[in-house]
Design a protein around this motif. Structure first.
Motif, PDB file in Angstrom:
ATOM      1  N   ASP A 100      28.615  49.551  41.000  1.00 26.53           N
ATOM      2  CA  ASP A 100      27.682  50.221  40.080  1.00 26.53           C
ATOM      3  C   ASP A 100      28.425  50.994  38.994  1.00 26.53           C
ATOM      4  O   ASP A 100      28.068  50.936  37.807  1.00 26.53           O
ATOM      5  N   ALA A 101      29.467  51.714  39.385  1.00 24.67           N
ATOM      6  CA  ALA A 101      30.216  52.514  38.416  1.00 24.67           C
ATOM      7  C   ALA A 101      30.880  51.625  37.376  1.00 24.67           C
ATOM      8  O   ALA A 101      30.835  51.922  36.167  1.00 24.67           O
ATOM      9  N   LEU A 102      31.488  50.535  37.802  1.00 17.42           N
ATOM     10  CA  LEU A 102      32.164  49.647  36.861  1.00 17.42           C
ATOM     11  C   LEU A 102      31.168  48.912  35.966  1.00 17.42           C
ATOM     12  O   LEU A 102      31.430  48.705  34.773  1.00 17.42           O
ATOM     13  N   HIS A 103      30.027  48.530  36.526  1.00 17.33           N
ATOM     14  CA  HIS A 103      29.052  47.802  35.720  1.00 17.33           C
ATOM     15  C   HIS A 103      28.445  48.700  34.644  1.00 17.33           C
ATOM     16  O   HIS A 103      28.222  48.256  33.501  1.00 17.33           O
ATOM     17  N   ARG A 104      28.169  49.948  34.988  1.00 12.43           N
ATOM     18  CA  ARG A 104      27.637  50.879  33.987  1.00 12.43           C
ATOM     19  C   ARG A 104      28.595  51.012  32.804  1.00 12.43           C
ATOM     20  O   ARG A 104      28.161  51.120  31.650  1.00 12.43           O
ATOM     21  N   ARG A 105      29.878  50.987  33.090  1.00  9.14           N
ATOM     22  CA  ARG A 105      30.856  51.086  32.010  1.00  9.14           C
ATOM     23  C   ARG A 105      30.963  49.780  31.242  1.00  9.14           C
ATOM     24  O   ARG A 105      31.080  49.777  30.014  1.00  9.14           O
ATOM     25  N   ALA A 106      30.927  48.646  31.960  1.00 10.56           N
ATOM     26  CA  ALA A 106      31.111  47.348  31.309  1.00 10.56           C
ATOM     27  C   ALA A 106      30.017  47.049  30.288  1.00 10.56           C
ATOM     28  O   ALA A 106      30.298  46.512  29.208  1.00 10.56           O
ATOM     29  N   VAL A 107      28.793  47.399  30.600  1.00  9.44           N
ATOM     30  CA  VAL A 107      27.698  47.071  29.686  1.00  9.44           C
ATOM     31  C   VAL A 107      27.782  47.858  28.385  1.00  9.44           C
ATOM     32  O   VAL A 107      27.134  47.502  27.391  1.00  9.44           O
ATOM     33  N   THR A 108      28.579  48.916  28.355  1.00 11.82           N
ATOM     34  CA  THR A 108      28.729  49.708  27.132  1.00 11.82           C
ATOM     35  C   THR A 108      29.999  49.357  26.356  1.00 11.82           C
ATOM     36  O   THR A 108      30.247  49.932  25.299  1.00 11.82           O
ATOM     37  N   GLU A 109      30.803  48.420  26.893  1.00 10.53           N
ATOM     38  CA  GLU A 109      32.073  48.078  26.254  1.00 10.53           C
ATOM     39  C   GLU A 109      32.205  46.565  26.121  1.00 10.53           C
ATOM     40  O   GLU A 109      32.988  45.921  26.836  1.00 10.53           O
ATOM     41  N   VAL A 165      37.824  40.855  26.529  1.00  7.95           N
ATOM     42  CA  VAL A 165      39.237  40.776  26.913  1.00  7.95           C
ATOM     43  C   VAL A 165      39.365  40.398  28.385  1.00  7.95           C
ATOM     44  O   VAL A 165      40.183  39.535  28.758  1.00  7.95           O
ATOM     45  N   ASN A 166      38.559  41.014  29.229  1.00  7.16           N
ATOM     46  CA  ASN A 166      38.611  40.702  30.662  1.00  7.16           C
ATOM     47  C   ASN A 166      38.219  39.262  30.940  1.00  7.16           C
ATOM     48  O   ASN A 166      38.787  38.622  31.835  1.00  7.16           O
ATOM     49  N   ARG A 167      37.255  38.753  30.193  1.00  8.01           N
ATOM     50  CA  ARG A 167      36.849  37.361  30.410  1.00  8.01           C
ATOM     51  C   ARG A 167      37.947  36.393  30.006  1.00  8.01           C
ATOM     52  O   ARG A 167      38.161  35.363  30.659  1.00  8.01           O
ATOM     53  N   ILE A 168      38.672  36.693  28.936  1.00  7.04           N
ATOM     54  CA  ILE A 168      39.797  35.843  28.541  1.00  7.04           C
ATOM     55  C   ILE A 168      40.877  35.852  29.622  1.00  7.04           C
ATOM     56  O   ILE A 168      41.409  34.805  30.007  1.00  7.04           O
ATOM     57  N   LEU A 169      41.181  37.050  30.119  1.00  9.18           N
ATOM     58  CA  LEU A 169      42.211  37.164  31.146  1.00  9.18           C
ATOM     59  C   LEU A 169      41.825  36.429  32.423  1.00  9.18           C
ATOM     60  O   LEU A 169      42.630  35.703  33.007  1.00  9.18           O
ATOM     61  N   THR A 170      40.589  36.605  32.865  1.00 12.58           N
ATOM     62  CA  THR A 170      40.173  36.028  34.142  1.00 12.58           C
ATOM     63  C   THR A 170      39.888  34.530  34.051  1.00 12.58           C
ATOM     64  O   THR A 170      40.062  33.805  35.031  1.00 12.58           O
ATOM     65  N   ASP A 171      39.446  34.062  32.860  1.00 17.15           N
ATOM     66  CA  ASP A 171      39.073  32.648  32.719  1.00 17.15           C
ATOM     67  C   ASP A 171      40.213  31.767  32.228  1.00 17.15           C
ATOM     68  O   ASP A 171      40.129  30.534  32.364  1.00 17.15           O
ATOM     69  N   TRP A 172      41.246  32.364  31.654  1.00 20.78           N
ATOM     70  CA  TRP A 172      42.330  31.564  31.087  1.00 20.78           C
ATOM     71  C   TRP A 172      43.702  31.988  31.605  1.00 20.78           C
ATOM     72  O   TRP A 172      44.416  31.169  32.178  1.00 20.78           O
ATOM     73  N   LEU A 198      41.238  43.312  39.248  1.00 25.26           N
ATOM     74  CA  LEU A 198      40.487  44.298  38.476  1.00 25.26           C
ATOM     75  C   LEU A 198      39.511  43.638  37.512  1.00 25.26           C
ATOM     76  O   LEU A 198      38.404  44.157  37.295  1.00 25.26           O
ATOM     77  N   THR A 199      39.890  42.499  36.943  1.00 25.95           N
ATOM     78  CA  THR A 199      38.961  41.819  36.038  1.00 25.95           C
ATOM     79  C   THR A 199      37.712  41.348  36.771  1.00 25.95           C
ATOM     80  O   THR A 199      36.601  41.430  36.237  1.00 25.95           O
ATOM     81  N   ARG A 200      37.896  40.889  38.013  1.00 29.17           N
ATOM     82  CA  ARG A 200      36.741  40.404  38.775  1.00 29.17           C
ATOM     83  C   ARG A 200      35.792  41.549  39.106  1.00 29.17           C
ATOM     84  O   ARG A 200      34.569  41.386  39.109  1.00 29.17           O
ATOM     85  N   LEU A 201      36.359  42.717  39.382  1.00 34.88           N
ATOM     86  CA  LEU A 201      35.526  43.887  39.660  1.00 34.88           C
ATOM     87  C   LEU A 201      34.847  44.381  38.393  1.00 34.88           C
ATOM     88  O   LEU A 201      33.650  44.696  38.405  1.00 34.88           O
ATOM     89  N   TYR A 202      35.576  44.461  37.301  1.00 34.66           N
ATOM     90  CA  TYR A 202      35.025  44.989  36.057  1.00 34.66           C
ATOM     91  C   TYR A 202      33.892  44.110  35.532  1.00 34.66           C
ATOM     92  O   TYR A 202      32.896  44.620  35.000  1.00 34.66           O
ATOM     93  N   LEU A 203      34.046  42.805  35.699  1.00 32.70           N
ATOM     94  CA  LEU A 203      33.012  41.887  35.219  1.00 32.70           C
ATOM     95  C   LEU A 203      31.819  41.796  36.162  1.00 32.70           C
ATOM     96  O   LEU A 203      30.851  41.095  35.871  1.00 32.70           O
ATOM     97  N   GLY A 204      31.889  42.464  37.292  1.00 31.39           N
ATOM     98  CA  GLY A 204      30.749  42.530  38.198  1.00 31.39           C
ATOM     99  C   GLY A 204      30.451  41.260  38.956  1.00 31.39           C
ATOM    100  O   GLY A 204      29.305  41.030  39.357  1.00 31.39           O
TER     101      GLY A 204
END
Length: 243
Positions: free
Chosen positions: A54-63, A69-76, A188-194
């Motif tokens: 919940d804490a990470l998702h609240r931050r992700a939706v505002t950034e 950047v996280n999607r590029i790192l995790t997907d490529w 961390l990218t997997r957690l940040y992206l929810g």
């Protein structure tokens, strides 16, 4: 007459089997404990997962920029297929240099890790986090994190190969930094992206380290038996020679 001196053999840089085996047992035991707690949905652990998510998702939706950047790192950059390609390159290089047993061992370890990961996902069947406003999506079951486990296995095997082949200190240190950043970063990218719970990532890391550690210990034992057979064969030939 003085017998001709034999060339010195290169120092054995193979990690000792006992520490590797101990690491494998420790990480495997922790992974099993975590698996059981996740499977029975132990309330304190589930609450921790939800709080972190919940804490990470609240931050992700505002950034959105950081999400991109996280999607590029995790997907490529740190995608499991990227990691597997690195293992394929290493295996081909070992095969070309004549280290075919080691090449097969590395390939088999990577394949076994993938099968273990997929088998556990199917057995546990854990649902991923769900959001009314997701910033990313992922498929299949959640536990363990495939990204985290594949990164740990691939980076661990590559570091082992560098160590075995006597990489220079600067190269070793650089590889160690890259490996740590990759393994921790992808989790961390997997957690940040929810798309994963905290325990999914922890489970992936523990299982990945356990697989690599058991593989290293197993290969060390295989090599030890091979050296023992060669030594016994040499002594036998010397004993049967002319007096």
């Amino acid at each position: 007459m003085r017998s001709p001196s034999r060339p010195l053999s290169p120092p054995d840089r193979t990690p000792a089997p006992v520490p590797a085996l101990g690491t494998g047992i420790a990480c495997g035991s922790l992974a099993l404990m975590l698996l059981i707690l996740v499977a029975v949905r132990w309330s304190p652990l589930m609450s921790l997962d939800r709080t972190v998510a919940d804490a990470l998702h609240r931050r992700a939706v505002t950034e959105p920029g950081l999400v991109h950047v996280n999607r590029i790192l995790t997907d490529w950059v740190w995608d499991p297929w990227t990691m597997r390609v690195l293992i394929v390159v290493a295996v081909v290089g070992l095969w070309w240099r004549g280290a075919r047993t080691l090449a097969g061992w590395v390939a088999a370890t990577s394949l076994l890790a993938t099968l273990l990961q997929q088998g556990l996902k199917a057995a546990v069947g854990r649902e991923r986090p769900r959001w009314p406003d997701p910033v990313d999506s992922a498929h299949y079951a959640a536990f363990p994190s495939g990204h985290a486990m594949t990164a740990a296995v691939s980076c661990g095997l590559l570091l082992w190969l560098l160590r075995r082949h006597g990489a220079e200190r600067r190269v070793w240190r650089a590889a160690l930094v890259v490996a740590w950043v990759s393994v921790i970063g992808v989790g961390l990218t997997r957690l940040y992206l929810g798309v994963h719970w905290l325990t999914d990532v922890l489970g992936g890391w523990l299982l990945g380290v356990a697989v690599v550690a058991f593989s290293i210990a197993g290969f060390a034992r295989y090599e030890g038996r091979g050296r023992g057979r060669l030594a016994a064969s040499s002594l036998k030939r010397q004993g049967s020679g002319p007096c």
